[in-house]
Design an enzyme around this catalytic site. Structure first.
Site, PDB file in Angstrom:
ATOM      1  CE  LYS A   1      -5.996  -8.017  -1.497  1.00 54.10           C
ATOM      2  NZ  LYS A   1      -5.747  -7.564  -0.128  1.00 54.10           N
TER       3      LYS A   1
ATOM      4  CE  LYS B   1      -4.493  -1.364   1.717  1.00 54.22           C
ATOM      5  NZ  LYS B   1      -5.559  -1.103   2.682  1.00 54.22           N
TER       6      LYS B   1
ATOM      7  CE  LYS C   1     -13.994  -3.239   0.653  1.00 53.25           C
ATOM      8  NZ  LYS C   1     -13.663  -3.002   2.069  1.00 53.25           N
TER       9      LYS C   1
HETATM   10  P1  AMP Z   1     -11.122  -5.337   3.470  1.00 51.68           P
HETATM   11  O1  AMP Z   1     -11.969  -5.031   2.296  1.00 51.68           O
HETATM   12  O2  AMP Z   1      -9.660  -5.175   3.163  1.00 51.68           O
HETATM   13  O3  AMP Z   1     -11.536  -4.644   4.706  1.00 51.68           O
HETATM   14  O4  AMP Z   1     -11.302  -6.891   3.757  1.00 51.68           O
HETATM   15  C1  AMP Z   1     -12.379  -7.417   4.506  1.00 51.68           C
HETATM   16  C2  AMP Z   1     -12.307  -8.919   4.551  1.00 51.68           C
HETATM   17  O5  AMP Z   1     -12.405  -9.467   3.234  1.00 51.68           O
HETATM   18  C3  AMP Z   1     -10.991  -9.448   5.145  1.00 51.68           C
HETATM   19  O6  AMP Z   1     -11.285 -10.592   5.925  1.00 51.68           O
HETATM   20  C4  AMP Z   1     -10.199  -9.847   3.933  1.00 51.68           C
HETATM   21  O7  AMP Z   1      -9.275 -10.878   4.194  1.00 51.68           O
HETATM   22  C5  AMP Z   1     -11.291 -10.329   2.982  1.00 51.68           C
HETATM   23  N1  AMP Z   1     -10.886 -10.134   1.594  1.00 51.68           N
HETATM   24  C6  AMP Z   1     -10.612  -8.961   0.970  1.00 51.68           C
HETATM   25  N2  AMP Z   1     -10.265  -9.170  -0.315  1.00 51.68           N
HETATM   26  C7  AMP Z   1     -10.312 -10.518  -0.507  1.00 51.68           C
HETATM   27  C8  AMP Z   1     -10.072 -11.373  -1.646  1.00 51.68           C
HETATM   28  N3  AMP Z   1      -9.731 -10.882  -2.830  1.00 51.68           N
HETATM   29  N4  AMP Z   1     -10.235 -12.710  -1.470  1.00 51.68           N
HETATM   30  C9  AMP Z   1     -10.614 -13.219  -0.263  1.00 51.68           C
HETATM   31  N5  AMP Z   1     -10.849 -12.481   0.820  1.00 51.68           N
HETATM   32  C10 AMP Z   1     -10.708 -11.139   0.712  1.00 51.68           C
END
Ligand code: AMP
Ligand code: TRP
Length: 337
Positions: free
Chosen positions: A195, A112, A198
């Site tokens: 990955k 990041k 968002k």
């Molecule tokens: P975040 O959007 O970074 O707050 O992620 C929220 C949750 O979604 C966390 O548990 C992440 O590990 C999971 N997560 C985010 N992106 C992915 C992805 N591409 N594949 C699987 N899990 C994800």
């Protein structure tokens, strides 16, 4: 010792299929077994600049998505992090426990912050300490997350262990990651080595929880592939990241094993998999989306879920923070008369 689940999602834009399959869907299952807290982690979001109006709407949207996915807000706690001041307070204390070297190894920070680390916020660097604080503030024992959060959870365990060791206590349990299902790391539809996220500029790279049936079908149709037929074994997916990703998503949504998904499409063209994947994605997501839209139109309901959640979370957090303060030697001055 009592078992408690804690997990969080950042309100930084559209929730996507990775968030759902990697995290939220598993929460829905775990709520039958554990006492759970599910947190919209707005303090984490502001480690990079957020537009205030968007932060407000995203916070409501993430809470609504949790409800739409099937989290029971009567039995469990849905709340936003900034409203329970103990998160920031405990994070400070853990800033003094965690070591610079530990944080410097975090791959998410490196990704990041990019090349110009000097320009990253201090918060972005300290982010994993806040995440440890989130969990430990409730003595959380189990943390369901996607694969990408594994390293942060190992750090949370190290912080908990060092705190206990430094003060000769057993204040904190060592939280365990729960990385469940066949889609623990959902990849971009445009590049099977990245990955799904968002923050990826191309919206074609992800399926958003808000995409309608046509959009889902269009994105899957445009998803990157390779020139070969689909393999007849999991081994055949080596160095075929796009095939692995689409089959993994299919397996998760159709609720079959990866072996079964591979067997279903062995020797077929990608187009066959894509058609079926669109069907299961739409069938799975559509009911949730209807509920999500209904909830977004009812701001009052979402706000009341959050405010009840905040109250309950504060009640659980207060004695833990007090215990930590006592252990560390902070004096609780008595109010003067
Ligand atoms: P975040 O959007 O970074 O707050 O992620 C929220 C949750 O979604 C966390 O548990 C992440 O590990 C999971 N997560 C985010 N992106 C992915 C992805 N591409 N594949 C699987 N899990 C994800
Ligand atoms: N860092 C997590 C992510 O970006 C979100 C998060 C913050 C979290 N605090 C947490 C997840 C505590 C689990 C437990 O995905």
């Amino acid at each position: 010792m009592s078992e408690r689940v804690f997990s969080g999602v950042q309100p930084t834009g559209n929730l996507h299929l990775g968030n759902y399959l990697g995290a939220i869907r598993n929460w829905v299952t775990l709520q039958n077994t554990y006492e759970c807290l599910f947190c919209v982690v707005d303090l984490h979001a502001v480690t990079v600049w957020q537009d205030p109006a968007k932060l407000r709407s995203s916070t409501r949207e993430v809470a609504a998505a949790m409800l739409a996915a099937g989290i029971d807000s009567e039995k469990h706690i849905i709340f936003n992090q900034s409203q329970v001041s103990g998160h920031a307070e405990l994070a400070w204390l853990l800033n003094c426990v965690a070591r610079m070297g530990w944080l410097g190894r975090m791959t998410q920070f490196k990704e990041k912050a990019g090349k110009d680390r000097e320009a990253a916020s201090v918060g972005l660097f300290a982010y994993p300490n806040l995440m440890a604080a989130d969990i430990l503030l409730y003595k959380g024992t189990h943390v369901p997350v996607g694969e990408d959060q594994k390293q942060h959870l190992e750090l949370a365990r190290d912080i908990a262990a060092k705190f206990n060791n430094d003060f000769g206590t057993e204040t904190f349990p060592l939280p365990e990651p729960l990385i469940l299902g066949t889609a623990t790391r959902v990849m971009s539809l445009k590049d099977g080595t990245r990955k799904m996220s968002k923050s990826e500029p191309s919206d074609l790279s992800r399926i958003n929880m808000t995409d309608d049936a046509d959009t889902i079908a269009r994105k899957i149709k445009k998803a990157k592939t390779d020139p070969d037929f689909l393999p007849d074994s999991i081994k055949g997916l080596e160095s075929r990241p796009e095939a692995r990703n689409l089959l993994g998503i299919y397996a998760a949504l159709a609720d079959v094993s990866m072996e079964a998904a591979v067997a279903t499409f062995a020797g077929q063209q990608f187009s066959v998999l894509k058609d079926q994947l669109s069907d299961v994605a739409v069938a799975h997501l559509a009911p949730m989306q209807d509920e999500y839209r209904r909830l977004l139109a009812d701001k009052g309901h979402v706000d009341s879920v959050l405010s009840k959640g905040v109250e309950r979370a504060r009640t659980l957090a207060a004695p833990v923070l007090r215990e930590v303060q006592d252990v560390m030697g902070f004096l609780h001055a008595k109010p003067s008369r």
